[in-house]
Design a protein around this motif. Structure first.
Motif, PDB file in Angstrom:
ATOM      1  N   SER A  54       0.835  -1.125   0.205  1.00  0.00           N
ATOM      2  CA  SER A  54      -0.007  -0.072   0.014  1.00  0.00           C
ATOM      3  C   SER A  54       0.859   1.222  -0.037  1.00  0.00           C
ATOM      4  CB  SER A  54      -0.854   0.026   1.112  1.00  0.00           C
ATOM      5  OG  SER A  54      -0.379   0.072   2.503  1.00  0.00           O
ATOM      6  N   ILE A  55       2.131   1.271   0.652  1.00  0.00           N
ATOM      7  CA  ILE A  55       3.047   2.355   0.674  1.00  0.00           C
ATOM      8  C   ILE A  55       3.399   2.704  -0.955  1.00  0.00           C
ATOM      9  CG2 ILE A  55       4.847   3.366   1.491  1.00  0.00           C
ATOM     10  CD1 ILE A  55       2.677   2.642   3.507  1.00  0.00           C
ATOM     11  N   LYS A  61       0.611   6.825  -6.828  1.00  0.00           N
ATOM     12  CA  LYS A  61      -0.219   7.731  -6.979  1.00  0.00           C
ATOM     13  C   LYS A  61       0.080   9.178  -6.957  1.00  0.00           C
ATOM     14  CE  LYS A  61      -4.982   8.815  -5.066  1.00  0.00           C
ATOM     15  NZ  LYS A  61      -5.982   8.477  -4.075  1.00  0.00           N
ATOM     16  N   GLN A  62       1.049   9.547  -6.037  1.00  0.00           N
ATOM     17  CA  GLN A  62       1.465  10.850  -5.927  1.00  0.00           C
ATOM     18  C   GLN A  62       2.264  11.403  -6.999  1.00  0.00           C
ATOM     19  OE1 GLN A  62       0.503  13.126  -3.562  1.00  0.00           O
ATOM     20  NE2 GLN A  62       1.696  14.713  -4.948  1.00  0.00           N
ATOM     21  N   GLY A 279      11.188   4.979   6.070  1.00  0.00           N
ATOM     22  CA  GLY A 279      12.215   4.357   5.097  1.00  0.00           C
ATOM     23  C   GLY A 279      11.794   4.352   3.563  1.00  0.00           C
ATOM     24  N   TYR A 280      10.499   4.342   3.508  1.00  0.00           N
ATOM     25  CA  TYR A 280      10.106   4.766   1.999  1.00  0.00           C
ATOM     26  C   TYR A 280      10.522   5.921   1.162  1.00  0.00           C
ATOM     27  CZ  TYR A 280       7.800   0.054   3.023  1.00  0.00           C
ATOM     28  OH  TYR A 280       7.478  -1.313   3.279  1.00  0.00           O
ATOM     29  N   ALA A 317       3.176  12.435   0.647  1.00  0.00           N
ATOM     30  CA  ALA A 317       2.319  11.330   0.441  1.00  0.00           C
ATOM     31  C   ALA A 317       2.824  10.072   1.186  1.00  0.00           C
ATOM     32  CB  ALA A 317       1.977  11.353  -0.911  1.00  0.00           C
ATOM     33  N   THR A 318       3.936   9.752   1.093  1.00  0.00           N
ATOM     34  CA  THR A 318       4.284   8.539   1.599  1.00  0.00           C
ATOM     35  C   THR A 318       3.984   8.330   3.135  1.00  0.00           C
ATOM     36  OG1 THR A 318       6.172   8.427  -0.291  1.00  0.00           O
ATOM     37  CG2 THR A 318       6.197   6.877   1.735  1.00  0.00           C
ATOM     38  N   ALA A 319       4.760   9.464   3.586  1.00  0.00           N
ATOM     39  CA  ALA A 319       4.344   9.543   5.021  1.00  0.00           C
ATOM     40  C   ALA A 319       2.833   9.601   5.729  1.00  0.00           C
ATOM     41  CB  ALA A 319       5.180  10.871   5.666  1.00  0.00           C
TER      42      ALA A 319
END
Length: 448
Positions: A54-55, A61-62, A279-280, A317-319
């Motif tokens: 999902s990450i 998507k962003q 970390g992503y 967006a990841t966060a």
């Protein structure tokens, strides 16, 4: 055929580290075929493990909407969303958020903002900071001067700024006297901080800076009850700010989203990073309390600081996606449950070892301190490199576990620890595997 030299400047230039070719869940796969359990989530960063679907979807998507724009000129929905989330997560106590790309950058921003706060208030003589020994706040010149990691500071001492002084950490294992109550110990530390204010001039201090729960430089030491309330009282007495560094201990690592929520205090400035983006994506943040926010709003209305990648849309967006997983999978509850089990199991399996002096931590942030003598707490000399040997041994195929080594915890030079900080979604079985492998590694290095 001779192997071409790498262009990467490794930590040890002529000793390349293991090359990771795949990361999945809690495991790292190396080029030579090792399967290594990542018991520290990197550097307490990969709080969801590796390769979470999902990450990755959120990042893609962003990228389809806004990949980058310059934050001083523009804002994005991604930056607004994660900032609002962080403010709400503090119950509105931290109404403004400044998004950067690392914990070090967040600390740098906090130091600058503390200085600007007092300039806005008409107190330009405030230029000093008080921090703690055996602390770490980052590796730029400003953050390195604020921390007190002797090894990392050593060659840079002549070019570090001289407006930071250091007091004792809250380190009950070594510093609380036999027979001294917790209340008396806290009062002694408060008196030491008060004395430092007086020594440098109470009206010259911008802030007292401390890790809410210490990282590798001290070895996962939680504060004793009442410590931060006492430190804040000293700061308030002199009009200084309380700055809490939660780059490692924040964003769920110790069982609450913010570690200060377990201390009964609200900082004026707070830094977060590692667990924010798991970390992503490289991301950190400075959370700004009402007192400082109001001063800027009523004054110049601006922050005299910026960074090229601040508020990076993909990182933001990841966060937010990471925080959604934290909520949807009820991972804070798991941190508390598995963290308690991890601590109990570490104490049960390692506590009686002749060279294990202390096992301490909170949530899923634990440290094991090694000593030569349990009675006197005498540390191994730095020349023995005990923590490094434990780390290196753990990476061998027969053990397959990654641990973070730390040294200098006893006095800045001697004293070894290993840090254990697994992903928030570890299971009871994972915890048992971690402790079992650590026990075997310690026996291999120090004997049974």
């Amino acid at each position: 055929m001779a192997t071409a030299a790498s262009s990467v400047l490794y930590t040890k230039i002529d000793n390349p580290p293991l090359k990771v070719v795949k990361a999945q869940g809690n495991y790292l796969q190396t080029q030579d075929g090792r399967q290594i359990f990542d018991a520290t989530a990197g550097a307490a960063v990969a709080s969801l493990g590796h390769n979470h679907p999902s990450i990755k979807q959120a990042m893609l998507k962003q990228l389809e909407s806004v990949d980058y724009c310059y934050s001083p000129f523009f804002t994005t929905s991604a930056a607004e969303t994660i900032s609002s989330y962080l403010t709400e997560s503090t119950g509105g106590e931290m109404p403004k958020v400044f998004i950067v790309s690392s914990g070090t950058e967040a600390v740098e921003a906090s130091l600058k903002l503390a200085r600007q706060y007092f300039v806005e208030k008409g107190e330009p003589q405030r230029t000093r900071f008080i921090a703690r020994k055996q602390s770490y706040h980052g590796n730029t010149l400003g953050s390195l001067a604020t921390g007190y990691h002797k090894g990392r500071r050593a060659i840079y001492e002549p070019i570090l700024r001289q407006n930071v002084s250091h007091v004792s950490p809250c380190y009950a294992y070594r510093d609380q006297d036999s027979g001294e109550s917790t209340e008396a110990y806290v009062q002694r530390l408060a008196d030491e901080l008060e004395a430092e204010f007086q020594a440098v001039g109470p009206d010259t201090v911008c802030a007292f800076v401390a890790e809410t729960v210490s990282g590798t430089t001290l070895g996962c030491v939680p504060p004793v009850p009442g410590y931060f309330k006492a430190m804040k009282a000293v700061c308030d007495r002199h009009g200084a700010l309380l700055m809490m560094d939660e780059v490692m201990s924040g964003m769920g690592r110790t069982g609450t989203l913010h570690a200060w929520q377990q201390e009964g205090v609200v900082p004026d400035l707070q830094t977060v990073a590692k667990g924010l983006g798991a970390g992503y994506a490289p991301i950190g943040a400075l959370l700004i309390g009402k007192r400082v926010t109001n001063a800027l709003t009523d004054g110049t209305g601006s922050f005299v600081h910026s960074q090229t990648y601040q508020g990076h849309p993909v990182a933001c967006a990841t966060a937010y996606a990471v925080q959604e997983v934290l909520r949807d999978e009820r991972l804070l509850e798991n941190v508390r449950e598995q963290g308690e089990y991890l601590g109990d199991l570490l104490k049960a399996r390692l506590g009686s070892h002749k060279n294990v002096g202390d096992v301490r931590g909170r949530g899923l942030l634990w440290g094991v301190e090694f000593v030569m003598d349990k009675e006197t707490k005498r540390p191994f000399p730095a020349s023995k490199k005990i923590a490094a040997k434990v780390h290196d041994t753990g990476l061998q195929p027969e053990h397959g576990i990654s641990l973070i080594p730390g040294n200098g915890v006893a006095d800045g030079t001697d004293g070894d620890i290993i840090l254990i900080a697994p992903a928030f979604n570890v299971s009871k079985t994972d915890v048992e595997l971690i402790v079992g492998r650590i026990e075997k590694v310690i026996h291999a290095v120090l004997g049974a």
